[in-house]
Write a protein that holds these residues in place. Structure first.
Motif, short mmCIF file in Angstrom:
data_model
loop_
_atom_site.label_atom_id
_atom_site.label_comp_id
_atom_site.label_asym_id
_atom_site.label_seq_id
_atom_site.Cartn_x
_atom_site.Cartn_y
_atom_site.Cartn_z
N GLY A 84 0.97 -1.10 0.00
CA GLY A 84 0.12 0.02 0.03
C GLY A 84 0.96 1.42 -0.09
N ARG A 85 2.19 1.09 0.00
CA ARG A 85 2.99 2.29 -0.01
C ARG A 85 3.76 2.43 -1.39
NH1 ARG A 85 4.25 -0.09 5.11
NH2 ARG A 85 6.04 -0.80 4.69
N HIS A 86 3.43 1.64 -2.16
CA HIS A 86 4.00 1.62 -3.68
C HIS A 86 3.02 1.87 -4.66
CE1 HIS A 86 7.15 -0.19 -0.88
NE2 HIS A 86 8.01 0.87 -1.50
N MET A 87 1.83 2.61 -4.60
CA MET A 87 0.76 2.87 -5.38
C MET A 87 1.08 3.55 -6.69
SD MET A 87 -1.24 0.65 -4.04
CE MET A 87 -2.39 0.98 -5.19
N THR A 88 2.23 4.35 -6.93
CA THR A 88 2.46 4.95 -8.03
C THR A 88 1.42 5.49 -8.73
OG1 THR A 88 2.53 3.02 -9.38
CG2 THR A 88 4.58 3.81 -8.50
N GLY A 89 0.71 6.21 -8.01
CA GLY A 89 -0.54 7.09 -8.73
C GLY A 89 -1.61 6.34 -8.78
#
Ligand SMILES: Cc1cc2nc3c(=O)[nH]c(=O)nc-3n(C[C@H](O)[C@H](O)[C@H](O)COP(=O)(O)O)c2cc1C
Length: 267
Positions: free
Chosen positions: A246-251
């Protein structure tokens, strides 16, 4: 260009011998994503035949709730490559396609015959469009690979759905889902068959086994990561769990709101 036999491809997938041969299926087992392309083009006829293969996929109730946009203009390619985190294969691919969920076409057809097509607001028909697009795309990939072409999906078009939609001129009711790079693999292309989870944890018999363990796959992936220049001590479980932390959602954290705004998954 890729020529592993059924047994060789099976060994690469699972690390063990299949104990049987089924050569007709070798082309399906030897898939790998290709990111290094030769400069040769893919002609209109070939692309048209590939689209025909995609359209030959099964589609729920024959609604055909998908469309595909081919992107050739260098400035659009450059824009897609940039919004996708500078993925070079988007620039070097002979063709770049963007597969879309499409409710717009059926809404128009319905309006012409006096139907409001309100049901398209339900999640059911959003899901149908996503499934249709995925099935069509993968059939196209299988057809392309049968010709010796290589392919690489690009989920990163969802990094900026607004921009992707604008680049493609999408009306409301059409949403970009993923891109697809297609091209002839570069000579000496090093793309390898990637190991997959053991069948025992994917294929459940009669009832789902919630205790199925992936530890063996973590071990099997180690040498593959090392062969790709990645850290062997970082396992598949670690990498994959991080990917969904959930911390690497890239937009892509705005995806739900975007899909609702353009008319999908409202009810
Ligand atoms: C929907 C979808 C989106 C993907 N997006 C990307 C992407 O943006 N960039 C990329 O290099 N590969 C992308 N891939 C390729 C996957 O990383 C690849 O299929 C996976 O690692 C398995 O490797 P293989 O295809 O070589 O077997 C995507 C694949 C799928 C199915």
């Amino acid at each position: 260009m890729f020529s592993e036999s059924f047994a060789e491809a099976w060994r690469a997938r699972y690390g063990v011998d299949p104990g049987f041969e089924l050569p007709e299926l070798a082309p399906f087992l030897r898939h790998r994503s290709v990111r290094d392309f030769a400069p040769e083009p893919i002609g209109e006829r070939t692309l048209s035949a590939l689209i025909a293969a995609a359209q030959s996929a099964s589609t729920s109730s024959n609604l055909q709730l998908w469309s595909v946009v081919s992107v050739d203009a260098p400035e659009s390619r450059a824009a897609f490559a940039e919004l996708a985190g500078n993925q070079r294969q988007i620039l070097s691919a002979a063709r770049f396609l963007v597969f879309c969920a499409d409710h717009h076409r059926l809404r128009r057809a319905g309006a012409r015959v006096g139907e409001d097509c309100e049901g398209l607001d339900y999640a059911e028909f959003g899901l149908m469009a996503f499934l249709d697009a995925a099935l069509a795309a993968e059939r196209l990939v299988c057809a392309a690979e049968a010709l010796g072409l290589g392919a690489c999906y690009i989920g990163a078009v969802r990094n900026d759905l607004q921009r992707s939609s604008a680049l493609l001129g999408l009306p409301s009711g059409v949403a970009p889902l993923f891109g697809l790079c297609l091209g002839w693999p570069e000579a000496g292309c090093a793309a390898e068959i990637k190991p997959r989870l053991d069948q025992a944890v994917v294929w459940h018999r009669e009832r789902y086994d919630p205790q199925a363990e992936v530890a063996a796959y973590d071990e099997r992936m180690r040498p593959f990561y090392v062969s790709q220049g990645m850290k062997g001590e970082v396992t598949w479980s670690m990498r994959s769990a991080r990917r969904v932390d959930g911390r690497h959602m890239t937009g892509r954290e705005v995806l739900k709101a975007f899909f609702e705004r353009v008319g999908f998954w409202i009810r």
